[in-house]
Scaffold this motif. Structure first.
Motif, PDB file in Angstrom:
ATOM      1  N   ILE A  11      17.871  -8.175 -60.473  1.00 18.45           N
ATOM      2  CA  ILE A  11      17.997  -9.594 -60.799  1.00 18.45           C
ATOM      3  C   ILE A  11      18.382 -10.399 -59.568  1.00 18.45           C
ATOM      4  O   ILE A  11      17.813 -11.452 -59.281  1.00 18.45           O
ATOM      5  CB  ILE A  11      19.027  -9.801 -61.928  1.00 18.45           C
ATOM      6  CG1 ILE A  11      18.453  -9.300 -63.270  1.00 18.45           C
ATOM      7  CG2 ILE A  11      19.436 -11.261 -62.038  1.00 18.45           C
ATOM      8  CD1 ILE A  11      19.461  -9.259 -64.388  1.00 18.45           C
ATOM      9  N   LYS A  12      19.356  -9.894 -58.806  1.00 15.68           N
ATOM     10  CA  LYS A  12      19.799 -10.602 -57.606  1.00 15.68           C
ATOM     11  C   LYS A  12      18.690 -10.668 -56.561  1.00 15.68           C
ATOM     12  O   LYS A  12      18.517 -11.685 -55.886  1.00 15.68           O
ATOM     13  CB  LYS A  12      21.041  -9.916 -57.031  1.00 15.68           C
ATOM     14  CG  LYS A  12      22.298 -10.123 -57.871  1.00 15.68           C
ATOM     15  CD  LYS A  12      23.500  -9.445 -57.244  1.00 15.68           C
ATOM     16  CE  LYS A  12      24.770  -9.713 -58.048  1.00 15.68           C
ATOM     17  NZ  LYS A  12      25.949  -9.027 -57.460  1.00 15.68           N
ATOM     18  N   LEU A  13      17.939  -9.577 -56.416  1.00 14.08           N
ATOM     19  CA  LEU A  13      16.860  -9.546 -55.424  1.00 14.08           C
ATOM     20  C   LEU A  13      15.693 -10.441 -55.830  1.00 14.08           C
ATOM     21  O   LEU A  13      15.001 -11.002 -54.981  1.00 14.08           O
ATOM     22  CB  LEU A  13      16.378  -8.108 -55.209  1.00 14.08           C
ATOM     23  CG  LEU A  13      17.349  -7.180 -54.475  1.00 14.08           C
ATOM     24  CD1 LEU A  13      16.817  -5.754 -54.466  1.00 14.08           C
ATOM     25  CD2 LEU A  13      17.599  -7.649 -53.051  1.00 14.08           C
ATOM     26  N   LEU A  14      15.470 -10.574 -57.132  1.00 19.66           N
ATOM     27  CA  LEU A  14      14.383 -11.432 -57.607  1.00 19.66           C
ATOM     28  C   LEU A  14      14.608 -12.886 -57.229  1.00 19.66           C
ATOM     29  O   LEU A  14      13.670 -13.634 -56.983  1.00 19.66           O
ATOM     30  CB  LEU A  14      14.248 -11.329 -59.136  1.00 19.66           C
ATOM     31  CG  LEU A  14      13.425 -10.192 -59.701  1.00 19.66           C
ATOM     32  CD1 LEU A  14      13.493 -10.218 -61.220  1.00 19.66           C
ATOM     33  CD2 LEU A  14      11.975 -10.276 -59.241  1.00 19.66           C
ATOM     34  N   LEU A  61      15.495 -11.997 -48.106  1.00 21.44           N
ATOM     35  CA  LEU A  61      15.373 -10.572 -48.407  1.00 21.44           C
ATOM     36  C   LEU A  61      15.551  -9.751 -47.138  1.00 21.44           C
ATOM     37  O   LEU A  61      16.200  -8.698 -47.153  1.00 21.44           O
ATOM     38  CB  LEU A  61      14.006 -10.277 -49.042  1.00 21.44           C
ATOM     39  CG  LEU A  61      13.731  -8.797 -49.348  1.00 21.44           C
ATOM     40  CD1 LEU A  61      14.709  -8.270 -50.393  1.00 21.44           C
ATOM     41  CD2 LEU A  61      12.303  -8.605 -49.839  1.00 21.44           C
ATOM     42  N   GLU A  62      14.975 -10.223 -46.041  1.00 16.77           N
ATOM     43  CA  GLU A  62      15.105  -9.516 -44.764  1.00 16.77           C
ATOM     44  C   GLU A  62      16.579  -9.367 -44.384  1.00 16.77           C
ATOM     45  O   GLU A  62      17.023  -8.289 -43.977  1.00 16.77           O
ATOM     46  CB  GLU A  62      14.344 -10.286 -43.682  1.00 16.77           C
ATOM     47  CG  GLU A  62      14.414  -9.632 -42.316  1.00 16.77           C
ATOM     48  CD  GLU A  62      13.775 -10.479 -41.231  1.00 16.77           C
ATOM     49  OE1 GLU A  62      13.864 -10.082 -40.063  1.00 16.77           O
ATOM     50  OE2 GLU A  62      13.215 -11.549 -41.550  1.00 16.77           O
ATOM     51  N   GLN A  63      17.342 -10.463 -44.543  1.00 14.53           N
ATOM     52  CA  GLN A  63      18.774 -10.419 -44.226  1.00 14.53           C
ATOM     53  C   GLN A  63      19.530  -9.516 -45.195  1.00 14.53           C
ATOM     54  O   GLN A  63      20.457  -8.809 -44.795  1.00 14.53           O
ATOM     55  CB  GLN A  63      19.357 -11.843 -44.277  1.00 14.53           C
ATOM     56  CG  GLN A  63      18.751 -12.807 -43.273  1.00 14.53           C
ATOM     57  CD  GLN A  63      18.883 -12.321 -41.849  1.00 14.53           C
ATOM     58  OE1 GLN A  63      19.943 -11.820 -41.451  1.00 14.53           O
ATOM     59  NE2 GLN A  63      17.816 -12.441 -41.078  1.00 14.53           N
ATOM     60  N   ARG A  64      19.111  -9.522 -46.463  1.00 10.90           N
ATOM     61  CA  ARG A  64      19.775  -8.677 -47.464  1.00 10.90           C
ATOM     62  C   ARG A  64      19.564  -7.199 -47.154  1.00 10.90           C
ATOM     63  O   ARG A  64      20.480  -6.382 -47.291  1.00 10.90           O
ATOM     64  CB  ARG A  64      19.204  -9.020 -48.849  1.00 10.90           C
ATOM     65  CG  ARG A  64      19.767  -8.163 -49.982  1.00 10.90           C
ATOM     66  CD  ARG A  64      21.244  -8.448 -50.210  1.00 10.90           C
ATOM     67  NE  ARG A  64      21.796  -7.579 -51.240  1.00 10.90           N
ATOM     68  CZ  ARG A  64      22.242  -6.355 -51.014  1.00 10.90           C
ATOM     69  NH1 ARG A  64      22.227  -5.845 -49.790  1.00 10.90           N
ATOM     70  NH2 ARG A  64      22.733  -5.629 -51.994  1.00 10.90           N
ATOM     71  N   ILE A  65      18.362  -6.837 -46.704  1.00  5.18           N
ATOM     72  CA  ILE A  65      18.074  -5.444 -46.352  1.00  5.18           C
ATOM     73  C   ILE A  65      18.879  -5.029 -45.122  1.00  5.18           C
ATOM     74  O   ILE A  65      19.439  -3.927 -45.068  1.00  5.18           O
ATOM     75  CB  ILE A  65      16.561  -5.242 -46.119  1.00  5.18           C
ATOM     76  CG1 ILE A  65      15.812  -5.362 -47.448  1.00  5.18           C
ATOM     77  CG2 ILE A  65      16.276  -3.894 -45.478  1.00  5.18           C
ATOM     78  CD1 ILE A  65      14.307  -5.291 -47.323  1.00  5.18           C
ATOM     79  N   LYS A  66      18.968  -5.923 -44.139  1.00  4.02           N
ATOM     80  CA  LYS A  66      19.757  -5.626 -42.935  1.00  4.02           C
ATOM     81  C   LYS A  66      21.211  -5.367 -43.299  1.00  4.02           C
ATOM     82  O   LYS A  66      21.856  -4.463 -42.762  1.00  4.02           O
ATOM     83  CB  LYS A  66      19.659  -6.789 -41.945  1.00  4.02           C
ATOM     84  CG  LYS A  66      18.328  -6.858 -41.206  1.00  4.02           C
ATOM     85  CD  LYS A  66      18.316  -8.034 -40.233  1.00  4.02           C
ATOM     86  CE  LYS A  66      16.986  -8.108 -39.495  1.00  4.02           C
ATOM     87  NZ  LYS A  66      16.931  -9.290 -38.579  1.00  4.02           N
ATOM     88  N   LYS A  67      21.732  -6.188 -44.222  1.00  2.00           N
ATOM     89  CA  LYS A  67      23.123  -6.027 -44.663  1.00  2.00           C
ATOM     90  C   LYS A  67      23.330  -4.668 -45.332  1.00  2.00           C
ATOM     91  O   LYS A  67      24.316  -3.973 -45.081  1.00  2.00           O
ATOM     92  CB  LYS A  67      23.481  -7.159 -45.626  1.00  2.00           C
ATOM     93  CG  LYS A  67      24.919  -7.157 -46.130  1.00  2.00           C
ATOM     94  CD  LYS A  67      25.187  -8.405 -46.958  1.00  2.00           C
ATOM     95  CE  LYS A  67      26.624  -8.443 -47.468  1.00  2.00           C
ATOM     96  NZ  LYS A  67      26.886  -7.458 -48.520  1.00  2.00           N
ATOM     97  N   ILE A 127      14.184  -2.772 -54.776  1.00  2.00           N
ATOM     98  CA  ILE A 127      13.184  -3.422 -53.917  1.00  2.00           C
ATOM     99  C   ILE A 127      11.787  -3.208 -54.494  1.00  2.00           C
ATOM    100  O   ILE A 127      10.968  -4.126 -54.573  1.00  2.00           O
ATOM    101  CB  ILE A 127      13.247  -2.864 -52.484  1.00  2.00           C
ATOM    102  CG1 ILE A 127      14.555  -3.265 -51.799  1.00  2.00           C
ATOM    103  CG2 ILE A 127      12.056  -3.342 -51.667  1.00  2.00           C
ATOM    104  CD1 ILE A 127      14.624  -4.706 -51.379  1.00  2.00           C
ATOM    105  N   ARG A 128      11.540  -1.962 -54.919  1.00  2.00           N
ATOM    106  CA  ARG A 128      10.220  -1.635 -55.497  1.00  2.00           C
ATOM    107  C   ARG A 128       9.959  -2.474 -56.740  1.00  2.00           C
ATOM    108  O   ARG A 128       8.878  -3.050 -56.906  1.00  2.00           O
ATOM    109  CB  ARG A 128      10.172  -0.142 -55.842  1.00  2.00           C
ATOM    110  CG  ARG A 128       8.817   0.303 -56.406  1.00  2.00           C
ATOM    111  CD  ARG A 128       8.855   1.729 -56.939  1.00  2.00           C
ATOM    112  NE  ARG A 128       9.034   2.685 -55.864  1.00  2.00           N
ATOM    113  CZ  ARG A 128      10.084   3.485 -55.731  1.00  2.00           C
ATOM    114  NH1 ARG A 128      11.080   3.393 -56.608  1.00  2.00           N
ATOM    115  NH2 ARG A 128      10.167   4.345 -54.749  1.00  2.00           N
TER     116      ARG A 128
END
Length: 481
Positions: free
Chosen positions: A24-27, A34-40, A337-338
């Motif tokens: 839900i948060k990623l949506l 999203l790029e920053q979220r993945i880095k975190k 992510i998927r």
């Protein structure tokens, strides 16, 4: 004394799993976040890593059948060295695809520009500190909407600085000499005056300055006859002066809320839609979204623990418990992510299918009425999910970049019984107003009559509502000489 009884009650409660919350948060977030979220996540979870271009060590799976009897199964993680391919559509980008740069805006921000100009002034360090405070109070439109007395009070309370309004005004006047012209104004009238005063002293600009300074109320209400009589000028002279005023910018800061001024915004589309020989091809923008996997070193640690579980020390067990938690977290994140990518593609595909005629050419009159429920029904997803997907997402098409929310609109029935989008009606309104005689602009009643002739039975108050949504003023304020 009342008797007490014990009873059993059954309640059905719906609780979201950690993975569902993660999805839900990623949506909700666009590609750039999203790029920053993945880095975190990569920084916080040592188990998670990006897949590089080199060969992937699959590890030795010979012990994968040796499952643990406690809270987790080692077998669950044995295949996770494989690429978790969440690039799920054949049309999505791969590392070998020819990449076409997606245009977006960037550059020095409005506030950075003002700070840089401040550094070039001859103000003292104390004055520059005050100037920085004033700049911090300038809004995105370029206006200082707080009075200097309030700013003086703030400085006294927060920085223990006793500064008079006069001192602040002197510094504000320095800022008002910065670019863009009009910055730091406290009213629209002052903003336009600051700009006109920088122009060459032509007859038209001098008259424009007088009108703005002494007849601003008449100007805003378009009482042109009063202005002509007041200054003893001809209609042609007034027209030239108004032309000078219309060249001025009422929002020198280039408000970030203005969709037509993106100089200070960064817009990276989440989707790309190409029209190839009449076939609409949708792609997810994953240029900066890395493939993820779980680190094999930690998998080896679990294998070692599995082989020597009976002899493991407390510290080893604690370490394994930590790794297990991180593995769970990594697995949830990769799956989230998927699921995010699957949901985005499914939702956008159905929007395109629903609005296929519009997406072929970008003709607004071909856009069908579409609400969140329409797409929810087609995808089998919840309305709240469709709302999250549509929020803050953009698609690049062959006719421009648009927010997903743009494609949703209510509908109404024409006299013929045909259902049309309110966006189609707004397009007709805009066209009518663009083509109107500006000496005699169309009133809302006349616009309603025109729409009725075209089989759109709309009340005058509805016309007024749509006109306001389009940001178009009333007929009186659209009048020109």
């Amino acid at each position: 004394m009342p008797s007490q009884k014990l009873s059993l009650q059954q309640k059905l409660l719906q609780k979201l799993s950690p993975q569902q919350i993660q999805v839900i948060k990623l949506l909700e977030i666009p590609t750039i976040q999203l790029e920053q979220r993945i880095k975190k996540e990569l920084e916080e979870n040592p188990v998670l890593e990006m897949i590089d271009d080199g060969p992937i060590d699959q590890g030795d799976d010979s012990d994968s059948s040796d499952n643990e009897s406690d809270e987790f199964s080692l077998e669950d993680y044995m295949d996770e060295d494989d690429v978790p391919s969440y690039k799920l559509n054949a049309n999505n980008y791969s590392k070998d695809d020819k990449q076409v740069d997606i245009p977006y805006s960037s550059g020095t921000s409005f506030y950075e520009s003002l700070t840089e100009q401040l550094g070039l002034t001859e103000l003292s360090d104390q004055q520059k500190l005050l100037a920085e405070y004033i700049i911090g109070n300038i809004d995105e439109d370029g206006y200082l909407r707080r009075d200097l007395l309030s700013i003086s009070d703030d400085l006294a309370f927060t920085l223990n600085m006793n500064v008079s309004e006069k001192e602040l005004l002197e510094i504000l006047e320095v800022i008002q000499d910065f670019d863009p012209a009009g910055v730091g104004a406290q009213t629209l009238q002052e903003c336009l005056l600051l700009q006109i005063q920088r122009k060459k002293g032509t007859e038209s600009s001098i008259l424009a300055s007088k009108i703005l300074e002494n007849s601003f109320d008449e100007f805003t209400k378009k009482h042109y006859d009063k202005i002509i009589n007041k200054y003893g000028i001809t209609e042609e002279q007034l027209k030239d002066a108004l032309a000078e005023i219309l060249k001025l910018n009422p929002k020198p800061g280039g408000s970030a809320n203005n969709p037509h001024n993106r100089s200070n915004q960064v817009i990276i589309p989440d989707f790309t839609l190409d029209n190839v020989d009449g076939e609409l091809i949708l792609s997810l923008n994953q240029r900066n979204v890395p493939d993820l996997r779980m680190n094999s070193t930690y998998m080896d640690m679990l294998r070692g623990y599995s082989d020597n579980r009976k002899n493991a020390s407390k510290s080893q067990k604690d370490a394994v418990q930590f790794v297990k938690q991180k593995l769970d977290s990594a697995k949830w994140f990769i799956d989230a992510i998927r699921q995010r990518q699957q949901t985005l593609l499914l939702t956008m595909s159905e929007i395109i299918d629903f609005q296929k005629e519009y997406f072929k050419e970008g003709d607004e009159t071909r856009m069908r009425p579409m609400i969140l429920k329409d797409i929810a029904d087609r995808t089998g997803l919840d309305i709240s999910t469709i709302s999250r997907v549509s929020n803050s997402k953009y698609i690049q098409t062959h006719f421009g970049i648009y927010p997903l929310k743009y494609f949703f609109s209510e509908g109404m029935q024409k006299d013929t019984g045909e259902e049309v989008s309110t966006r189609e009606i707004k397009k007709i309104l805009q066209d009518c107003i663009d083509k109107e005689d500006k000496r005699k602009p169309l009133t809302d009643d006349k616009l309603a009559a025109i729409l009725k002739e075209k089989s759109y039975p709309i009340a005058r108050r509805t016309v007024a509502k749509y006109r306001e949504q389009l940001g178009i003023p009333v007929a009186r304020l659209r009048k020109e000489l």
